[in-house]
Design an enzyme around this catalytic site. Structure first.
Site, PDB file in Angstrom:
ATOM      1  N   ASP A  38    -104.313  14.626  35.993  1.00  0.00           N
ATOM      2  CA  ASP A  38    -103.784  12.951  36.097  1.00  0.00           C
ATOM      3  C   ASP A  38    -101.891  12.595  35.792  1.00  0.00           C
ATOM      4  O   ASP A  38    -101.491  13.948  35.630  1.00  0.00           O
ATOM      5  CB  ASP A  38    -103.883  12.083  34.871  1.00  0.00           C
ATOM      6  CG  ASP A  38    -105.468  11.901  34.765  1.00  0.00           C
ATOM      7  OD1 ASP A  38    -105.836  12.215  35.314  1.00  0.00           O
ATOM      8  OD2 ASP A  38    -105.827  11.354  33.122  1.00  0.00           O
ATOM      9  N   HIS A  41     -97.730   4.114  32.420  1.00  0.00           N
ATOM     10  CA  HIS A  41     -98.738   5.469  31.812  1.00  0.00           C
ATOM     11  C   HIS A  41     -97.919   4.647  30.438  1.00  0.00           C
ATOM     12  O   HIS A  41     -98.610   5.389  29.298  1.00  0.00           O
ATOM     13  CB  HIS A  41     -98.072   6.579  31.676  1.00  0.00           C
ATOM     14  CG  HIS A  41     -99.390   7.249  30.909  1.00  0.00           C
ATOM     15  ND1 HIS A  41     -99.413   7.575  29.746  1.00  0.00           N
ATOM     16  CD2 HIS A  41     -99.878   7.952  31.408  1.00  0.00           C
ATOM     17  CE1 HIS A  41    -100.777   8.859  29.714  1.00  0.00           C
ATOM     18  NE2 HIS A  41    -100.918   9.049  31.063  1.00  0.00           N
ATOM     19  N   HIS A  75    -103.667  18.250  34.089  1.00  0.00           N
ATOM     20  CA  HIS A  75    -102.292  17.477  33.958  1.00  0.00           C
ATOM     21  C   HIS A  75    -101.151  18.080  35.175  1.00  0.00           C
ATOM     22  O   HIS A  75    -100.616  19.229  34.822  1.00  0.00           O
ATOM     23  CB  HIS A  75    -101.667  16.985  33.138  1.00  0.00           C
ATOM     24  CG  HIS A  75    -102.095  16.304  31.749  1.00  0.00           C
ATOM     25  ND1 HIS A  75    -103.679  16.249  31.277  1.00  0.00           N
ATOM     26  CD2 HIS A  75    -101.827  14.482  31.804  1.00  0.00           C
ATOM     27  CE1 HIS A  75    -103.639  15.605  30.899  1.00  0.00           C
ATOM     28  NE2 HIS A  75    -103.339  14.759  30.497  1.00  0.00           N
TER      29      HIS A  75
HETATM   30 ZN   LIG Z   1    -102.085  10.286  31.855  1.00  0.00          ZN
END
Ligand SMILES: [Zn+2]
Length: 272
Positions: A79, A134, A232
């Site tokens: 992500d 986000h 991430h």
């Molecule tokens: Zn995120």
């Protein structure tokens, strides 16, 4: 009129040049893909086509349903990219092990780094969507939430294909912070977009050393035995940990499953 028509649509030098460029890029991507599978690497064990009609919401951290994975099968998801300082390291680690993953991109950095977005796709990974900036959609109005979702999709598509469409070529979406509302869930389902949660994660939003993170993640995987893993790619500690994690998966007989949209033929052909 005929002359004008011919001048407009005939092959100009620029058209020929861009055709050659497209062919060169396609050749380059094919050459990279041809290196996989490679003996001694983890590899991608199979392709799983995900149809949002069958799997509208997946991931046990948020939902009751998840993807139909066998014991020791994992799906790698990343992500919050693209991020120039770290995403290339993640891509290199995946390429070293011939592994395909899914990247849930944020629209704003995607719009700022379109070449990196195209590189992710060219290396055979799947691109999902993760809003424009986000924001936490749980605390936004439905209209503002819809705008965040659609602007993010459009930015990702613009980077990928040069068209700012709000219809995603891969209908995969993940909510920032996994914070969703019934209305935004319904909106995505009505548009045929699958919502991804996760089955386990590395908690890589917390600062820790790569070795601490590796231990945390592998301990959790030992208990879960399979699942959609959230990482991430903008996190330096994750990029640093990833080669060791992929080796761990290989040494412990885990198999990586690559997700593609059910409607995609090209992605399936590209994935090995
Ligand atoms: Zn995120």
């Amino acid at each position: 009129m005929i002359n004008m028509y011919q001048r407009k649509t005939g092959p100009s030098a620029i058209n020929l040049l861009s055709a050659a460029l497209v062919a060169a890029i396609a050749w380059s991507a094919a050459a990279q893909a041809a290196e996989c599978p490679r003996s001694g690497t983890l590899g991608t064990s199979r392709i799983l086509k995900v149809d949002p009609a069958t799997y509208p919401r997946v991931g046990l951290k948020s939902f009751e349903q998840t993807l139909p994975l066998e014991d020791h099968e994992v799906v790698l998801t990343f992500d919050d990219g693209p991020w120039p300082a770290t995403t290339p390291k993640v891509l290199a680690a995946l390429a070293d092990e011939c592994v395909r993953a899914t990247f849930f991109l944020i629209g704003k950095p995607a719009s700022e780094h379109p070449a990196l977005v195209r590189r992710i796709a060219a290396e055979g990974h799947t691109i999902g969507h993760h809003t424009w900036s986000h924001n936490n959609l749980k605390y936004m109005s439905l209209d503002d939430g819809r705008a965040e979702i659609e602007r993010g999709i459009a930015a990702d598509e613009m980077a990928l294909h040069g068209v700012a469409t709000t219809t995603p070529s891969t209908p995969f979406f993940r909510f920032p912070y996994f914070n969703m509302t019934p209305q935004t869930l319904d909106l995505l389902q009505s548009r045929g977009i699958a919502v991804f949660g996760a089955d386990l994660w590395a908690s890589d939003w917390n600062p820790m050393t790569p070795s601490q993170q590796l231990k945390l993640l592998t301990d959790r995987l030992t208990i879960a035995r399979k699942g959609i893993i959230l990482l991430h790619d903008p996190k330096a500690q994750t990029a640093a940990m990833l080669p060791a994690f992929l080796r761990y998966l290989r040494d412990n007989h885990y198999r990586v499953v690559h997700l593609v949209p059910a409607t995609s033929g090209a992605d399936v052909k590209a994935a090995r």
